[in-house]
Design a protein around this motif. Structure first.
Motif, PDB file in Angstrom:
ATOM      1  N   ILE A   1       0.759  -1.147   0.085  1.00 23.43           N
ATOM      2  CA  ILE A   1       0.120   0.041  -0.117  1.00 23.43           C
ATOM      3  C   ILE A   1       0.977   1.136   0.087  1.00 23.43           C
ATOM      4  O   ILE A   1       1.765   1.443   0.893  1.00 23.43           O
ATOM      5  N   PRO A   2       0.713   2.105  -1.033  1.00 22.01           N
ATOM      6  CA  PRO A   2       1.723   3.374  -1.203  1.00 22.01           C
ATOM      7  C   PRO A   2       0.984   4.364  -0.008  1.00 22.01           C
ATOM      8  O   PRO A   2      -0.188   4.510  -0.111  1.00 22.01           O
ATOM      9  N   TYR A   3       1.980   5.265   0.337  1.00 21.32           N
ATOM     10  CA  TYR A   3       1.434   6.299   1.128  1.00 21.32           C
ATOM     11  C   TYR A   3       2.193   7.371   1.165  1.00 21.32           C
ATOM     12  O   TYR A   3       3.618   7.251   0.467  1.00 21.32           O
ATOM     13  N   SER A   4       1.862   8.729   1.352  1.00 20.64           N
ATOM     14  CA  SER A   4       2.626   9.921   1.223  1.00 20.64           C
ATOM     15  C   SER A   4       2.367  10.752   2.806  1.00 20.64           C
ATOM     16  O   SER A   4       1.278  11.159   2.791  1.00 20.64           O
ATOM     17  N   ALA A   5       3.291  10.574   3.550  1.00 25.20           N
ATOM     18  CA  ALA A   5       3.239  11.260   4.776  1.00 25.20           C
ATOM     19  C   ALA A   5       4.652  11.736   5.369  1.00 25.20           C
ATOM     20  O   ALA A   5       5.531  11.085   5.329  1.00 25.20           O
ATOM     21  N   ASN A   6       4.498  12.836   6.323  1.00 26.56           N
ATOM     22  CA  ASN A   6       5.777  13.220   6.844  1.00 26.56           C
ATOM     23  C   ASN A   6       5.414  14.004   8.050  1.00 26.56           C
ATOM     24  O   ASN A   6       4.430  14.802   7.796  1.00 26.56           O
ATOM     25  N   PRO A   7       5.779  13.271   9.184  1.00 26.19           N
ATOM     26  CA  PRO A   7       6.491  12.249   9.412  1.00 26.19           C
ATOM     27  C   PRO A   7       6.153  11.117   9.034  1.00 26.19           C
ATOM     28  O   PRO A   7       4.873  10.820   8.918  1.00 26.19           O
ATOM     29  N   GLN A   8       7.064  10.002   9.053  1.00 20.51           N
ATOM     30  CA  GLN A   8       6.488   8.692   8.613  1.00 20.51           C
ATOM     31  C   GLN A   8       5.444   8.250   9.604  1.00 20.51           C
ATOM     32  O   GLN A   8       5.562   8.168  10.677  1.00 20.51           O
ATOM     33  N   PRO A   9       4.552   7.613   9.153  1.00 18.69           N
ATOM     34  CA  PRO A   9       3.607   7.017  10.105  1.00 18.69           C
ATOM     35  C   PRO A   9       3.824   5.710  10.907  1.00 18.69           C
ATOM     36  O   PRO A   9       4.689   4.907  10.333  1.00 18.69           O
ATOM     37  N   THR A  10       3.242   5.397  11.669  1.00 12.00           N
ATOM     38  CA  THR A  10       3.052   3.872  12.216  1.00 12.00           C
ATOM     39  C   THR A  10       2.119   3.410  11.576  1.00 12.00           C
ATOM     40  O   THR A  10       0.985   3.682  11.313  1.00 12.00           O
ATOM     41  N   ALA A  11       2.256   2.006  11.434  1.00 15.04           N
ATOM     42  CA  ALA A  11       1.209   1.124  10.631  1.00 15.04           C
ATOM     43  C   ALA A  11       0.799  -0.337  11.564  1.00 15.04           C
ATOM     44  O   ALA A  11       1.585  -0.659  12.178  1.00 15.04           O
ATOM     45  N   GLN A  12      -0.438  -0.200  11.332  1.00 12.36           N
ATOM     46  CA  GLN A  12      -1.130  -1.374  12.212  1.00 12.36           C
ATOM     47  C   GLN A  12      -1.855  -2.036  11.270  1.00 12.36           C
ATOM     48  O   GLN A  12      -2.796  -1.507  10.539  1.00 12.36           O
ATOM     49  N   TRP A  13      -1.798  -3.399  11.102  1.00 17.69           N
ATOM     50  CA  TRP A  13      -2.557  -4.431  10.143  1.00 17.69           C
ATOM     51  C   TRP A  13      -3.503  -5.007  10.924  1.00 17.69           C
ATOM     52  O   TRP A  13      -3.117  -5.511  12.181  1.00 17.69           O
ATOM     53  N   PHE A  14      -4.773  -5.219  10.700  1.00 21.52           N
ATOM     54  CA  PHE A  14      -5.747  -6.025  11.425  1.00 21.52           C
ATOM     55  C   PHE A  14      -6.324  -7.159  10.234  1.00 21.52           C
ATOM     56  O   PHE A  14      -6.355  -6.785   8.977  1.00 21.52           O
ATOM     57  N   LYS A  15      -6.799  -8.462  11.013  1.00 17.76           N
ATOM     58  CA  LYS A  15      -7.548  -9.199  10.011  1.00 17.76           C
ATOM     59  C   LYS A  15      -8.957  -9.347  10.773  1.00 17.76           C
ATOM     60  O   LYS A  15      -8.896  -9.650  11.944  1.00 17.76           O
ATOM     61  N   GLY A  16      -9.898  -8.828  10.297  1.00 18.60           N
ATOM     62  CA  GLY A  16     -11.130  -8.590  11.105  1.00 18.60           C
ATOM     63  C   GLY A  16     -10.726  -7.500  12.233  1.00 18.60           C
ATOM     64  O   GLY A  16     -10.396  -6.446  11.788  1.00 18.60           O
ATOM     65  N   ASN A  17     -11.336  -7.768  13.355  1.00 17.90           N
ATOM     66  CA  ASN A  17     -11.047  -6.856  14.486  1.00 17.90           C
ATOM     67  C   ASN A  17      -9.538  -7.194  15.148  1.00 17.90           C
ATOM     68  O   ASN A  17      -9.372  -6.542  16.253  1.00 17.90           O
ATOM     69  N   GLU A  18      -8.833  -7.996  14.849  1.00 18.08           N
ATOM     70  CA  GLU A  18      -7.798  -8.538  15.630  1.00 18.08           C
ATOM     71  C   GLU A  18      -6.468  -8.096  14.991  1.00 18.08           C
ATOM     72  O   GLU A  18      -5.937  -8.220  13.795  1.00 18.08           O
ATOM     73  N   GLU A  19      -5.780  -7.519  15.816  1.00 12.65           N
ATOM     74  CA  GLU A  19      -4.251  -6.976  15.036  1.00 12.65           C
ATOM     75  C   GLU A  19      -3.382  -7.852  14.813  1.00 12.65           C
ATOM     76  O   GLU A  19      -3.326  -8.968  15.532  1.00 12.65           O
ATOM     77  N   ILE A  20      -2.701  -7.855  13.785  1.00  7.53           N
ATOM     78  CA  ILE A  20      -1.759  -8.868  13.299  1.00  7.53           C
ATOM     79  C   ILE A  20      -0.429  -8.359  14.029  1.00  7.53           C
ATOM     80  O   ILE A  20      -0.066  -7.295  13.623  1.00  7.53           O
ATOM     81  N   LYS A  21       0.214  -9.333  14.669  1.00 12.33           N
ATOM     82  CA  LYS A  21       1.522  -9.000  15.493  1.00 12.33           C
ATOM     83  C   LYS A  21       2.207 -10.281  14.666  1.00 12.33           C
ATOM     84  O   LYS A  21       2.427 -11.305  15.367  1.00 12.33           O
ATOM     85  N   PRO A  22       3.111 -10.031  13.722  1.00 11.00           N
ATOM     86  CA  PRO A  22       4.009 -10.842  13.184  1.00 11.00           C
ATOM     87  C   PRO A  22       5.021 -11.411  14.219  1.00 11.00           C
ATOM     88  O   PRO A  22       5.488 -10.925  15.023  1.00 11.00           O
ATOM     89  N   SER A  23       5.396 -13.036  14.116  1.00 12.28           N
ATOM     90  CA  SER A  23       6.330 -13.405  14.991  1.00 12.28           C
ATOM     91  C   SER A  23       7.009 -14.684  13.895  1.00 12.28           C
ATOM     92  O   SER A  23       6.515 -14.894  12.996  1.00 12.28           O
ATOM     93  N   GLU A  24       7.808 -15.440  14.588  1.00 17.79           N
ATOM     94  CA  GLU A  24       8.575 -16.288  13.930  1.00 17.79           C
ATOM     95  C   GLU A  24       7.412 -17.382  13.442  1.00 17.79           C
ATOM     96  O   GLU A  24       7.774 -17.872  12.382  1.00 17.79           O
ATOM     97  N   ASN A  25       6.468 -17.751  14.059  1.00 14.90           N
ATOM     98  CA  ASN A  25       5.490 -18.768  13.752  1.00 14.90           C
ATOM     99  C   ASN A  25       4.399 -18.073  13.081  1.00 14.90           C
ATOM    100  O   ASN A  25       3.467 -19.060  12.776  1.00 14.90           O
TER     101      ASN A  25
END
Length: 87
Positions: A12-36
């Motif tokens: 997803i492209p964006y244009s913002a300054n300062p750089q934003p923080t990003a949060q991804w969700f699947k449904g209502n649950e935040e995606i928190k990547p881990s090794e597994n």
């Protein structure tokens, strides 16, 4: 539509300054990547990327990206459908 076991890349492209923080969700649950986790999240100066390493039908659904910085916020939703049945 994506195929089972396919690697999916949502960039997803964006244009913002300062750089934003990003949060991804699947449904209502935040995606928190881990090794597994099947997910990998990356943010660069102009794009936010979500990678689904090995697609399965259980990963079908609505994905939402929230971007925010001190000047504001924005979001988008993407519907993902993955063909095939999980064993």
């Amino acid at each position: 539509m994506f195929e089972k076991d396919e690697e999916i890349t949502l960039r997803i492209p964006y244009s913002a300054n300062p750089q934003p923080t990003a949060q991804w969700f699947k449904g209502n649950e935040e995606i928190k990547p881990s090794e597994n986790s099947p997910y990998k999240v990356e943010i660069s100066n102009y794009n936010v990327t979500l990678r689904i390493k090995k697609a399965s039908s259980s990963l079908s659904g609505t994905y939402k990206l929230n971007l925010s910085n001190p000047l504001g916020s924005d979001s988008c939703e993407i519907k993902i459908q993955i063909a095939g049945k999980d064993l």
